[in-house]
Motif scaffolding. Sequence first.
Motif: not given
Length: 193
Positions: A180-193
């Motif tokens: 999983l770490a080998a895949i680029a991270v996407t942050k789709p949620g509404s919380r900053k951070a």
Amino acid sequence: MNFDDVLGEFRASGALLEGHFKLSSGRHSGHYLQCARVLMNPARAARIAEAVVAAIPADVRAAIDVVVSPAMGGIIIGHEIGRVLGKDALFLERPEGVFHLRRGFALEAGAKVLMVEDVVTTGLSSREAIAAVGREGGEVIAECAIIDRSAGTVDLGVPFYPLVAFDFPTYAEDEVPAALAAIAVTKPGSRKA
């Protein structure tokens, strides 16, 4: 609606995503449930809301004065659940990081509130929203959601009525598997951070 029906609605709308996601809770997952996509169709949103309400015990439904949901994820389903229940639907916002009512919304003192979320993973946003309702003068008597991602472990301090539970694993930042770490991270949620 049962588990397969709900999963079918997510798949049909392209709302079940696979990849590497950093959830609003801060945890990582190989799956993301994009409720905005599943709720973008009004007829589908109505079906889901009716099913969520049907899963709430009748005595709880009878005690509800108003529906409240946290922005952003809970707004659409909260509004639909308010429609099904025949109750007003308000939403909390956190432009400065702390939930509160804005836009002229107010709760009557002691109002019995149904908190509505789209997806609950750790319950952090829900607990923050429940505390905000208390500060605003209301009392959350129960919470409902479309999806429980906690595998039934979340404790919100009030009765919780999810439509279905999806048991997709989530990981703390230091527990993310190598694949999983080998895949680029996407942050789709509404919380900053």
